[in-house]
Design a protein around this motif. Structure first.
Motif, PDB file in Angstrom:
ATOM      1  N   ALA A  21     -10.770  81.769 -24.505  1.00  0.00           N
ATOM      2  CA  ALA A  21     -10.990  81.197 -25.838  1.00  0.00           C
ATOM      3  C   ALA A  21     -11.717  79.863 -25.748  1.00  0.00           C
ATOM      4  O   ALA A  21     -12.604  79.572 -26.562  1.00  0.00           O
ATOM      5  N   ALA A  22     -11.375  79.058 -24.750  1.00  0.00           N
ATOM      6  CA  ALA A  22     -12.034  77.769 -24.587  1.00  0.00           C
ATOM      7  C   ALA A  22     -13.509  77.941 -24.250  1.00  0.00           C
ATOM      8  O   ALA A  22     -14.372  77.217 -24.774  1.00  0.00           O
ATOM      9  N   VAL A  23     -13.823  78.894 -23.395  1.00  0.00           N
ATOM     10  CA  VAL A  23     -15.225  79.163 -23.055  1.00  0.00           C
ATOM     11  C   VAL A  23     -15.984  79.653 -24.283  1.00  0.00           C
ATOM     12  O   VAL A  23     -17.117  79.233 -24.539  1.00  0.00           O
ATOM     13  N   ALA A  24     -15.365  80.530 -25.062  1.00  0.00           N
ATOM     14  CA  ALA A  24     -16.022  81.039 -26.270  1.00  0.00           C
ATOM     15  C   ALA A  24     -16.273  79.918 -27.270  1.00  0.00           C
ATOM     16  O   ALA A  24     -17.337  79.869 -27.903  1.00  0.00           O
ATOM     17  N   LEU A  25     -15.315  79.010 -27.408  1.00  0.00           N
ATOM     18  CA  LEU A  25     -15.513  77.877 -28.320  1.00  0.00           C
ATOM     19  C   LEU A  25     -16.585  76.930 -27.807  1.00  0.00           C
ATOM     20  O   LEU A  25     -17.393  76.408 -28.576  1.00  0.00           O
ATOM     21  N   ALA A  26     -16.606  76.702 -26.507  1.00  0.00           N
ATOM     22  CA  ALA A  26     -17.600  75.797 -25.931  1.00  0.00           C
ATOM     23  C   ALA A  26     -19.010  76.362 -26.078  1.00  0.00           C
ATOM     24  O   ALA A  26     -19.971  75.607 -26.243  1.00  0.00           O
ATOM     25  N   ASN A  27     -19.134  77.680 -26.034  1.00  0.00           N
ATOM     26  CA  ASN A  27     -20.449  78.311 -26.128  1.00  0.00           C
ATOM     27  C   ASN A  27     -20.835  78.683 -27.557  1.00  0.00           C
ATOM     28  O   ASN A  27     -21.891  79.268 -27.767  1.00  0.00           O
ATOM     29  N   GLN A  46     -11.205  82.520 -32.381  1.00  0.00           N
ATOM     30  CA  GLN A  46     -10.941  81.812 -31.125  1.00  0.00           C
ATOM     31  C   GLN A  46      -9.832  80.768 -31.295  1.00  0.00           C
ATOM     32  O   GLN A  46      -9.038  80.544 -30.383  1.00  0.00           O
ATOM     33  N   MET A  47      -9.769  80.149 -32.459  1.00  0.00           N
ATOM     34  CA  MET A  47      -8.678  79.201 -32.715  1.00  0.00           C
ATOM     35  C   MET A  47      -7.341  79.926 -32.760  1.00  0.00           C
ATOM     36  O   MET A  47      -6.334  79.427 -32.258  1.00  0.00           O
ATOM     37  N   VAL A  48      -7.317  81.119 -33.344  1.00  0.00           N
ATOM     38  CA  VAL A  48      -6.104  81.934 -33.354  1.00  0.00           C
ATOM     39  C   VAL A  48      -5.722  82.307 -31.926  1.00  0.00           C
ATOM     40  O   VAL A  48      -4.550  82.275 -31.550  1.00  0.00           O
ATOM     41  N   ALA A  49      -6.714  82.621 -31.099  1.00  0.00           N
ATOM     42  CA  ALA A  49      -6.449  82.951 -29.699  1.00  0.00           C
ATOM     43  C   ALA A  49      -5.873  81.745 -28.961  1.00  0.00           C
ATOM     44  O   ALA A  49      -4.959  81.894 -28.138  1.00  0.00           O
ATOM     45  N   LEU A  50      -6.369  80.558 -29.251  1.00  0.00           N
ATOM     46  CA  LEU A  50      -5.833  79.341 -28.629  1.00  0.00           C
ATOM     47  C   LEU A  50      -4.376  79.111 -29.039  1.00  0.00           C
ATOM     48  O   LEU A  50      -3.524  78.791 -28.197  1.00  0.00           O
ATOM     49  N   MET A  51      -4.086  79.291 -30.318  1.00  0.00           N
ATOM     50  CA  MET A  51      -2.709  79.106 -30.780  1.00  0.00           C
ATOM     51  C   MET A  51      -1.786  80.175 -30.204  1.00  0.00           C
ATOM     52  O   MET A  51      -0.632  79.897 -29.864  1.00  0.00           O
ATOM     53  N   SER A  52      -2.303  81.382 -30.069  1.00  0.00           N
ATOM     54  CA  SER A  52      -1.523  82.455 -29.474  1.00  0.00           C
ATOM     55  C   SER A  52      -1.214  82.160 -28.014  1.00  0.00           C
ATOM     56  O   SER A  52      -0.088  82.388 -27.546  1.00  0.00           O
ATOM     57  N   ALA A  53      -2.189  81.639 -27.293  1.00  0.00           N
ATOM     58  CA  ALA A  53      -1.970  81.265 -25.894  1.00  0.00           C
ATOM     59  C   ALA A  53      -0.940  80.146 -25.792  1.00  0.00           C
ATOM     60  O   ALA A  53      -0.080  80.154 -24.900  1.00  0.00           O
ATOM     61  N   GLN A  54      -0.998  79.184 -26.710  1.00  0.00           N
ATOM     62  CA  GLN A  54      -0.023  78.095 -26.715  1.00  0.00           C
ATOM     63  C   GLN A  54       1.386  78.634 -26.941  1.00  0.00           C
ATOM     64  O   GLN A  54       2.327  78.247 -26.244  1.00  0.00           O
ATOM     65  N   ASN A  55       1.531  79.544 -27.882  1.00  0.00           N
ATOM     66  CA  ASN A  55       2.842  80.148 -28.139  1.00  0.00           C
ATOM     67  C   ASN A  55       3.330  80.931 -26.934  1.00  0.00           C
ATOM     68  O   ASN A  55       4.525  80.896 -26.606  1.00  0.00           O
ATOM     69  N   ALA A  56       2.423  81.630 -26.265  1.00  0.00           N
ATOM     70  CA  ALA A  56       2.802  82.390 -25.072  1.00  0.00           C
ATOM     71  C   ALA A  56       3.293  81.455 -23.970  1.00  0.00           C
ATOM     72  O   ALA A  56       4.271  81.754 -23.276  1.00  0.00           O
ATOM     73  N   PHE A  57       2.619  80.313 -23.797  1.00  0.00           N
ATOM     74  CA  PHE A  57       3.072  79.322 -22.824  1.00  0.00           C
ATOM     75  C   PHE A  57       4.490  78.852 -23.158  1.00  0.00           C
ATOM     76  O   PHE A  57       5.364  78.795 -22.288  1.00  0.00           O
TER      77      PHE A  57
END
Length: 79
Positions: A21-27, A46-57
């Motif tokens: 998600a970070a790579v997709a946002l950067a590009n 991609q922001m939803v993917a980032l929040m989902s990854a945070q919740n998974a952590f």
């Protein structure tokens, strides 16, 4: 399978999702020279993917903490 190994695997999966998600946002702005081709839907996904990854952590870290507490309680009972 051990609970800790499952949680560690979940952390690795969340890390990979976060990196993608970070790579997709950067590009996102690199599609055109002036940034006009940026799709708002892609950015929100991609922001939803980032929040989902945070919740998974958070969930997997809580699982690791709980597994550690359970093992400590078991050791206390045996001792």
């Amino acid at each position: 399978m051990d609970v800790s190994s499952i949680a560690l695997q979940g952390l690795q999966t969340a890390d990979a999702q976060l990196e993608a998600a970070a790579v997709a946002l950067a590009n996102a702005g690199a599609n055109s020279a002036n940034g006009a081709g940026v799709d708002v839907v892609d950015l929100s996904a991609q922001m939803v993917a980032l929040m989902s990854a945070q919740n998974a952590f958070e969930v997997n870290l809580a699982t690791l903490k709980t597994a550690d507490q359970m093992q400590q309680a078991l050791l206390d009972v045996k001792a």
